[in-house]
Design a protein around this motif. Sequence first.
Motif, short mmCIF file in Angstrom:
data_model
loop_
_atom_site.label_atom_id
_atom_site.label_comp_id
_atom_site.label_asym_id
_atom_site.label_seq_id
_atom_site.Cartn_x
_atom_site.Cartn_y
_atom_site.Cartn_z
N ALA A 186 1.08 -1.04 -0.13
CA ALA A 186 0.09 -0.01 0.11
C ALA A 186 0.76 1.12 0.03
N LEU A 187 0.47 2.21 -0.88
CA LEU A 187 1.25 3.36 -0.86
C LEU A 187 0.54 4.60 -1.06
N GLY A 219 -1.50 -2.22 -4.48
CA GLY A 219 -0.56 -2.63 -5.62
C GLY A 219 -0.61 -1.61 -6.33
N ASN A 220 -1.07 -1.92 -7.73
CA ASN A 220 -0.81 -0.96 -8.79
C ASN A 220 -2.00 -0.16 -8.98
N SER A 221 -2.93 -0.64 -8.16
CA SER A 221 -4.51 0.00 -8.43
C SER A 221 -4.76 1.27 -7.35
N ALA A 222 -5.47 2.02 -8.00
CA ALA A 222 -5.70 3.21 -7.06
C ALA A 222 -7.41 3.41 -6.86
N ALA A 271 -1.32 10.20 -10.76
CA ALA A 271 -0.52 9.37 -10.07
C ALA A 271 -0.31 7.88 -10.64
N GLU A 272 0.74 7.48 -10.74
CA GLU A 272 0.74 5.91 -11.05
C GLU A 272 1.76 5.30 -10.30
N ARG A 273 1.36 4.17 -10.36
CA ARG A 273 2.29 2.99 -9.77
C ARG A 273 2.47 1.94 -10.51
N THR A 274 3.78 1.40 -10.72
CA THR A 274 4.20 0.29 -11.56
C THR A 274 4.88 -0.64 -10.96
N GLY A 275 4.61 -1.98 -11.16
CA GLY A 275 5.35 -3.30 -10.66
C GLY A 275 5.11 -3.28 -9.03
N GLY A 276 4.21 -2.32 -8.77
CA GLY A 276 3.69 -2.53 -7.39
C GLY A 276 4.91 -2.12 -6.21
N SER A 277 5.55 -1.23 -6.94
CA SER A 277 6.65 -0.43 -6.07
C SER A 277 6.48 1.19 -6.18
N VAL A 278 7.53 1.62 -7.24
CA VAL A 278 7.47 3.07 -7.29
C VAL A 278 6.44 3.60 -7.70
N SER A 279 6.24 4.78 -7.13
CA SER A 279 4.97 5.41 -7.46
C SER A 279 5.74 6.93 -7.90
N SER A 327 2.57 1.15 3.46
CA SER A 327 2.58 0.14 4.58
C SER A 327 2.33 -1.15 3.97
N ARG A 328 2.46 -2.19 4.88
CA ARG A 328 2.36 -3.88 4.74
C ARG A 328 1.34 -3.96 3.97
N ASP A 329 0.11 -3.56 3.94
CA ASP A 329 -0.97 -3.86 3.25
C ASP A 329 -2.30 -3.44 3.83
N MET A 330 -3.32 -3.39 3.35
CA MET A 330 -4.50 -2.75 4.02
C MET A 330 -5.53 -3.87 4.55
N SER A 331 -5.36 -4.89 4.34
CA SER A 331 -6.16 -5.72 4.84
C SER A 331 -5.91 -6.30 6.50
#
Lengths: 113, 116
Positions: B31-32, B51-54, B67-75, B95-99
Amino acid sequence: AQSVTQPDIHITVSEGASLELRCNYSYGATPYLFWYVQSPGQGLQLLLKYFSGDTLVQGIKGFEAEFKRSQSSFNLRKPSVHWSDAAEYFCAAWRSNTGKLIFGQGTTLQVKP
Amino acid sequence: GAGVSQSPSNKVTEKGKDVELRCDPISGHTALYWYRQSLGQGLEFLIYFQGNSAPDKSGLPSDRFSAERTGGSVSTLTIQRTQQEDSAVYLCASSRDMSSGANVLTFGAGSRLTVL
């Protein structure tokens, strides 16, 4: 609307005095609650968090906060303030179904020698 | 990486120019988040990624912001045709994740944008 309110924009206390920073939230159910601190030129640092259970939570740097459901409050306290505590403090709330951590406007703490 | 890394730390640009701000989250954090902190203001939520989804872009101030995020990393946060009111510190967090239900965000040091 969901919101977090910090009623005090600016607080000044003397070094060694006690401190209480107020935070109120407006959510349909109890959110997860946080306090962050931002020192001049620094990033945000997590002081403490409340998820469930014991309503008095301990954090770093001698801070604690008490969750009061009846008052929708999560006030931050410290028994004796140090000059290095001068910073901006943010209360924040998050609910798992929103994906958002919502912050209050912040309280600037000034510490007098 | 060990922490959330943001670049540039400082950016001065002229009104009307486009800017790109980059965020490199903690390794393994799915999560970013992007926030904006204007002078004398609190932290304004802009957008988050799982992930890569907003899922929620409602916090973006105008269609000049994306904004975009690719590869689940850099935004990357892009501001087109910058205006003086865009001047602010742009904070990224991950953060680690949202779940997990215990979603502790770790913040970067921010990118200070000044639009002349």
